[in-house]
Design a protein around this motif. Structure first.
Motif, PDB file in Angstrom:
ATOM      1  N   GLN A  11       0.848  -1.191   0.000  1.00 10.92           N
ATOM      2  CA  GLN A  11       0.000   0.000   0.000  1.00 10.92           C
ATOM      3  C   GLN A  11       0.881   1.238   0.000  1.00 10.92           C
ATOM      4  O   GLN A  11       1.972   1.238   0.577  1.00 10.92           O
ATOM      5  CB  GLN A  11      -0.946   0.016   1.201  1.00 10.92           C
ATOM      6  N   LYS A  12       0.436   2.264  -0.684  1.00 10.67           N
ATOM      7  CA  LYS A  12       1.174   3.522  -0.683  1.00 10.67           C
ATOM      8  C   LYS A  12       1.112   4.129   0.714  1.00 10.67           C
ATOM      9  O   LYS A  12       0.030   4.283   1.275  1.00 10.67           O
ATOM     10  CB  LYS A  12       0.589   4.502  -1.700  1.00 10.67           C
ATOM     11  N   ILE A  13       2.271   4.472   1.251  1.00 14.63           N
ATOM     12  CA  ILE A  13       2.345   4.984   2.614  1.00 14.63           C
ATOM     13  C   ILE A  13       2.432   6.504   2.583  1.00 14.63           C
ATOM     14  O   ILE A  13       3.342   7.082   1.986  1.00 14.63           O
ATOM     15  CB  ILE A  13       3.562   4.396   3.356  1.00 14.63           C
ATOM     16  N   SER A  14       1.464   7.140   3.250  1.00 15.06           N
ATOM     17  CA  SER A  14       1.446   8.605   3.307  1.00 15.06           C
ATOM     18  C   SER A  14       2.082   9.140   4.578  1.00 15.06           C
ATOM     19  O   SER A  14       2.655  10.232   4.577  1.00 15.06           O
ATOM     20  CB  SER A  14       0.009   9.118   3.195  1.00 15.06           C
ATOM     21  N   LYS A  15       1.989   8.357   5.691  1.00 14.30           N
ATOM     22  CA  LYS A  15       2.519   8.838   6.968  1.00 14.30           C
ATOM     23  C   LYS A  15       3.138   7.690   7.757  1.00 14.30           C
ATOM     24  O   LYS A  15       2.627   6.565   7.752  1.00 14.30           O
ATOM     25  CB  LYS A  15       1.418   9.487   7.818  1.00 14.30           C
ATOM     26  N   SER A 343       8.148   8.933  -4.668  1.00 11.03           N
ATOM     27  CA  SER A 343       8.123   9.918  -3.594  1.00 11.03           C
ATOM     28  C   SER A 343       8.305   9.297  -2.207  1.00 11.03           C
ATOM     29  O   SER A 343       7.703   8.272  -1.882  1.00 11.03           O
ATOM     30  CB  SER A 343       6.790  10.664  -3.635  1.00 11.03           C
ATOM     31  N   VAL A 344       9.143   9.956  -1.386  1.00 13.00           N
ATOM     32  CA  VAL A 344       9.226   9.653   0.045  1.00 13.00           C
ATOM     33  C   VAL A 344       8.283  10.639   0.735  1.00 13.00           C
ATOM     34  O   VAL A 344       8.567  11.828   0.826  1.00 13.00           O
ATOM     35  CB  VAL A 344      10.661   9.793   0.581  1.00 13.00           C
ATOM     36  N   ASN A 345       7.145  10.135   1.206  1.00 18.33           N
ATOM     37  CA  ASN A 345       6.063  10.998   1.668  1.00 18.33           C
ATOM     38  C   ASN A 345       6.168  11.407   3.122  1.00 18.33           C
ATOM     39  O   ASN A 345       5.608  12.431   3.519  1.00 18.33           O
ATOM     40  CB  ASN A 345       4.721  10.300   1.450  1.00 18.33           C
ATOM     41  N   VAL A 355      12.290   6.029  10.450  1.00 14.21           N
ATOM     42  CA  VAL A 355      11.378   5.285   9.585  1.00 14.21           C
ATOM     43  C   VAL A 355      10.826   6.244   8.547  1.00 14.21           C
ATOM     44  O   VAL A 355      10.597   7.425   8.827  1.00 14.21           O
ATOM     45  CB  VAL A 355      10.231   4.633  10.406  1.00 14.21           C
ATOM     46  N   CYS A 356      10.635   5.758   7.324  1.00 17.97           N
ATOM     47  CA  CYS A 356      10.018   6.576   6.285  1.00 17.97           C
ATOM     48  C   CYS A 356       9.123   5.701   5.418  1.00 17.97           C
ATOM     49  O   CYS A 356       9.302   4.479   5.331  1.00 17.97           O
ATOM     50  CB  CYS A 356      11.058   7.304   5.438  1.00 17.97           C
ATOM     51  N   GLY A 357       8.136   6.335   4.782  1.00 13.68           N
ATOM     52  CA  GLY A 357       7.191   5.624   3.928  1.00 13.68           C
ATOM     53  C   GLY A 357       7.148   6.246   2.543  1.00 13.68           C
ATOM     54  O   GLY A 357       7.330   7.457   2.389  1.00 13.68           O
ATOM     55  N   THR A 358       6.864   5.418   1.526  1.00  9.29           N
ATOM     56  CA  THR A 358       6.993   5.857   0.138  1.00  9.29           C
ATOM     57  C   THR A 358       5.785   5.466  -0.711  1.00  9.29           C
ATOM     58  O   THR A 358       4.973   4.622  -0.331  1.00  9.29           O
ATOM     59  CB  THR A 358       8.244   5.242  -0.514  1.00  9.29           C
ATOM     60  N   ASP A 359       5.728   6.081  -1.893  1.00 15.96           N
ATOM     61  CA  ASP A 359       4.742   5.693  -2.890  1.00 15.96           C
ATOM     62  C   ASP A 359       5.101   4.369  -3.552  1.00 15.96           C
ATOM     63  O   ASP A 359       4.297   3.812  -4.300  1.00 15.96           O
ATOM     64  CB  ASP A 359       4.609   6.778  -3.959  1.00 15.96           C
ATOM     65  N   GLY A 360       6.315   3.880  -3.299  1.00  9.73           N
ATOM     66  CA  GLY A 360       6.725   2.581  -3.805  1.00  9.73           C
ATOM     67  C   GLY A 360       6.229   1.429  -2.954  1.00  9.73           C
ATOM     68  O   GLY A 360       6.715   0.304  -3.083  1.00  9.73           O
TER      69      GLY A 360
END
Length: 371
Positions: A11-15, A343-345, A355-360
């Motif tokens: 899933q695309k991660i926004s936060k 994108s790194v959102n 920790v970071c979340g992405t559109d990948g």
């Protein structure tokens, strides 16, 4: 790079946000939350770092993050903050502000309370774009230009500033117990004091002549007058809200929109930014140079000035984060991710853990950030 652990989550991660650890504890965070966007069904998820808490050398949790619990979320998760160790607040594209309760005993997540359509137009909902928490207070902002104050344990709304902005408010942060700072789509920062009545801000700051949308803001954890912002042009700006209405420093950080900026909460000489260009940068001020910190740096082009300096005059140089001896500082940047294209959102940092979340559809974790 060897410290990076990638987890593909479909899933695309926004936060992404670390679950807080007890204030007196020296332990590293062991769980984090994610929110998704642009999926058929969006979710809020809580993950544990490591397989059932297996501990390796140096008290580090080993292995991939494991899903602890999840809960459906109406609309895209546009922002997310932990209120305390057991409660999580989200901002939704539907205009709702929702408090989720994490039940640690049976490892489940449930909705504790929701303010549906808190943000709205006359006949339609408006996306809630940002939330910030200072327990028990919660503040939300939205596309409708409203600033709303809630108490986490009260069903009603405490205060609404109806016409706070004629443009979209993108983000909000607390400066003091009764003061918040917002950033909007025409490049302005506005300071709001909830002790004052009416819908006029206590202060407005902006980039002169530029109307570049600002997407994110964070306050220095120890010096509340220092804030960092990022926007559509990828520039990192450092502001001193006490002096003047312009930023003290402008740094070319990213080649596309900057989505988040965060000071390290316990070592604010370190700052982190992420962007639509697929990069995540670690900014560090360190000693050992005779050049002012804002005139040094890898991967950066820097302009620094005093907001009080006369146009065309000798503009004084201000040290990194306006805090310390400018003759001894240095600013360095490090790329924290392998080559990325999507994108790194979102990012969050706590202790030595990032920790970071992405559109990948990936979450990246680094548990040995050098801070």
């Amino acid at each position: 790079m060897e410290c990076i652990n990638a987890k593909y989550v479909s899933q695309k991660i926004s936060k992404t946000r670390w679950r807080p650890v007890p204030a007196a504890s020296l332990q590293q965070p062991r769980s984090f939350a994610t929110g998704s966007w642009d999926n058929e069904a969006n979710q809020v998820c809580v993950w544990t770092v490591g397989e059932t808490g297996m501990v390796g050398e140096d008290d580090e949790l080993e292995g991939d993050p494991q899903l602890l619990c999840e809960c459906k979320h109406g609309g895209d998760v546009l922002d997310m903050q932990f209120l305390d160790q057991d409660r999580l607040v989200t901002a939704s594209s539907t205009g709702a502000v929702t408090i989720y309760k994490l039940h640690a005993d049976n490892q489940t997540l449930s909705v504790a309370h929701a303010w549906d359509a808190a943000h709205h137009y006359q006949r339609a909902s408006a996306p809630c774009t940002g939330v910030v928490c200072s327990s028990p207070d919660v503040v939300s902002v939205g596309e409708d230009g409203r600033v709303i104050l809630y108490k986490a344990d009260q069903r009603g709304v405490v205060r609404v500033i109806e016409n706070a902005d004629s443009s979209t408010i993108h983000a909000v942060t607390f400066l003091q117990t009764t003061k918040v700072l917002t950033v909007n789509s025409i490049g302005q920062l506005k300071l709001w004091d909830f002790r004052q009545q009416g819908s006029e801000p206590a202060q407005i700051l902006s980039l002169t002549g530029d109307r570049v949308p600002l997407h994110c803001v964070d306050r220095h954890p120890n010096q509340q007058h220092i804030v960092a912002t990022g926007g559509q042009d990828g520039m990192l700006c450092i502001w001193d809200v006490r002096q003047g209405n312009m930023p003290f420093s402008l740094m070319e950080a990213h080649s596309a929109e900057m989505w988040e900026v965060h000071f390290h909460p316990s070592n604010p000489d370190h700052l982190f930014t992420c962007s639509e260009d697929g990069s995540l940068l670690h900014w560090e001020t360190s000693s050992g140079s005779d050049t002012p910190s804002f005139l040094q740096g890898r991967n950066t082009s820097v302009m620094s000035r005093s907001a009080a300096a006369p146009a065309g005059g000798n503009q004084s140089l201000i040290s990194a984060w306006l805090n310390g001896d400018s003759s001894k500082g240095r600013l360095e940047t490090t790329h924290m991710l392998p080559s990325q294209t999507l994108s790194v959102n979102s990012l969050d940092v706590l202790g030595q853990c990032l920790v970071c979340g992405t559109d990948g559809e990936a979450v990246y974790i680094n548990r040995r950030v050098p801070v």
